[in-house]
Design a protein around this motif. Structure first.
Motif, PDB file in Angstrom:
ATOM      1  N   THR A 287      -4.562  10.951 -10.138  1.00  0.00           N
ATOM      2  CA  THR A 287      -5.893  10.921  -9.541  1.00  0.00           C
ATOM      3  C   THR A 287      -6.442   9.510  -9.670  1.00  0.00           C
ATOM      4  OG1 THR A 287      -6.213  13.210 -10.243  1.00  0.00           O
ATOM      5  CG2 THR A 287      -8.173  11.988  -9.568  1.00  0.00           C
TER       6      THR A 287
ATOM      7  N   ASP B  54       0.755   3.983  -2.837  1.00  0.00           N
ATOM      8  CA  ASP B  54       0.439   5.354  -2.430  1.00  0.00           C
ATOM      9  C   ASP B  54       1.525   6.315  -2.905  1.00  0.00           C
ATOM     10  OD1 ASP B  54      -1.513   6.959  -1.084  1.00  0.00           O
ATOM     11  OD2 ASP B  54      -0.064   7.253   0.544  1.00  0.00           O
TER      12      ASP B  54
ATOM     13  N   ASP C 246      -9.757   1.830  -5.801  1.00  0.00           N
ATOM     14  CA  ASP C 246      -8.943   1.267  -6.878  1.00  0.00           C
ATOM     15  C   ASP C 246      -7.516   0.996  -6.406  1.00  0.00           C
ATOM     16  OD1 ASP C 246     -11.104   1.273  -8.610  1.00  0.00           O
ATOM     17  OD2 ASP C 246     -10.617   3.256  -9.425  1.00  0.00           O
ATOM     18  N   LYS C 247      -6.982   1.900  -5.576  1.00  0.00           N
ATOM     19  CA  LYS C 247      -5.645   1.666  -4.997  1.00  0.00           C
ATOM     20  C   LYS C 247      -5.654   0.383  -4.179  1.00  0.00           C
ATOM     21  CE  LYS C 247      -4.426   5.919  -3.277  1.00  0.00           C
ATOM     22  NZ  LYS C 247      -3.579   6.835  -2.496  1.00  0.00           N
ATOM     23  N   GLU C 248      -6.681   0.232  -3.372  1.00  0.00           N
ATOM     24  CA  GLU C 248      -6.772  -0.955  -2.518  1.00  0.00           C
ATOM     25  C   GLU C 248      -6.950  -2.223  -3.351  1.00  0.00           C
ATOM     26  OE1 GLU C 248      -9.718  -0.252   0.515  1.00  0.00           O
ATOM     27  OE2 GLU C 248      -8.527   1.369   1.405  1.00  0.00           O
TER      28      GLU C 248
ATOM     29  N   LYS D 297      -8.997   6.601  -7.397  1.00  0.00           N
ATOM     30  CA  LYS D 297      -9.873   6.363  -6.252  1.00  0.00           C
ATOM     31  C   LYS D 297      -9.176   5.466  -5.232  1.00  0.00           C
ATOM     32  CE  LYS D 297     -14.059   6.257  -9.041  1.00  0.00           C
ATOM     33  NZ  LYS D 297     -15.101   5.344  -9.536  1.00  0.00           N
ATOM     34  N   GLU D 298      -9.493   5.705  -3.970  1.00  0.00           N
ATOM     35  CA  GLU D 298      -8.934   4.893  -2.895  1.00  0.00           C
ATOM     36  C   GLU D 298      -9.295   3.417  -3.083  1.00  0.00           C
ATOM     37  OE1 GLU D 298      -6.740   3.897   0.394  1.00  0.00           O
ATOM     38  OE2 GLU D 298      -6.758   5.815  -0.648  1.00  0.00           O
TER      39      GLU D 298
ATOM     40  N   TYR E 194       0.836  -1.202   0.000  1.00  0.00           N
ATOM     41  CA  TYR E 194       0.000   0.000   0.000  1.00  0.00           C
ATOM     42  C   TYR E 194       0.870   1.252   0.000  1.00  0.00           C
ATOM     43  CZ  TYR E 194      -3.472   3.501   0.829  1.00  0.00           C
ATOM     44  OH  TYR E 194      -4.256   4.620   0.683  1.00  0.00           O
TER      45      TYR E 194
ATOM     46  N   SER F 251       1.405   6.768  -6.721  1.00  0.00           N
ATOM     47  CA  SER F 251       0.201   7.432  -7.231  1.00  0.00           C
ATOM     48  C   SER F 251       0.023   8.845  -6.690  1.00  0.00           C
ATOM     49  CB  SER F 251      -1.033   6.584  -6.907  1.00  0.00           C
ATOM     50  OG  SER F 251      -1.221   6.506  -5.514  1.00  0.00           O
ATOM     51  N   LYS F 252       1.044   9.397  -6.051  1.00  0.00           N
ATOM     52  CA  LYS F 252       0.878  10.711  -5.405  1.00  0.00           C
ATOM     53  C   LYS F 252       0.512  11.830  -6.390  1.00  0.00           C
ATOM     54  CE  LYS F 252       5.651  12.188  -5.209  1.00  0.00           C
ATOM     55  NZ  LYS F 252       6.797  11.570  -5.378  1.00  0.00           N
TER      56      LYS F 252
END
Length: 188
Positions: A131, A124, A136-138, A133-134, A120, A127-128
């Protein structure tokens, strides 16, 4: 009991459990075995832990977290993953004992949790400036978490015979640039 004294007692109990697990299957270990080895009372044990599995869980949480705390960036994730492998090798008897018992679930849960946090932070960081979505990151993190822990569990199942450096090298070749590509695919 002070926080420091409490922590010392928990660590002592954990060390006793680790010592005993080197020679006895987890399902054969009793609270009495642990407290006798540690030199504390059953009451002291129960003040800190509900049962042996609570102690095992605390041990895994504490030790895996300590390994990962400093290596959670894109540049250092391989070092963090390697330290997990080194920890597993160093505690081979205990890991096999846990893996081959009802405690396997605790091992898996904490490997998943530790690897999730490791990946993660990398996602994170990558992707700083993007744009995304959270959720999608997860999703990306979950995908890699399952792959990494699957490799770890397979490595454990196969007696940790593959060299940890080679395992890391293969993994690095497989995913080099893939995290960044995955993030870009989910960019809004």
């Amino acid at each position: 009991m002070s926080e420091n004294m409490s922590n010392i007692t928990e660590r002592a109990l954990a060390q006793s459990l680790k010592k005993i697990m080197k020679t006895s299957p987890l399902n054969k270990i009793t609270i009495n075995d642990i407290v006798n080895d540690c030199g504390v009372s059953r009451r002291t044990f129960y003040y800190h832990f509900q049962d042996i599995y609570g102690l095992l869980e605390w041990l895994l949480i504490t030790e895996v977290r300590a390994i990962l705390n400093e290596n959670r960036t894109y540049e250092t994730w391989q070092k963090g993953f390697k330290q997990i492998l080194v920890y597993l090798l160093k505690n081979k008897e205990i890991i096999f004992n846990t893996y081959n018992s009802i405690g396997r679930e605790f091992l898996e849960v904490h490997l998943y949790d530790g690897v999730f946090k490791l990946i993660y932070n990398v996602v994170d960081e990558l992707s700083k400036d993007i744009t995304i979505k959270e959720i999608d990151k997860e999703y990306i993190v979950d995908f890699y978490k399952f792959a990494f822990v699957g490799l770890l569990l397979d490595w454990i199942k196969n007696n940790m015979s593959e060299d940890s450096e080679q395992l890391i090298d293969k993994l690095d070749k497989l995913i080099e640039g893939d995290l960044q590509r995955a993030i870009l695919k989910f960019e809004k």
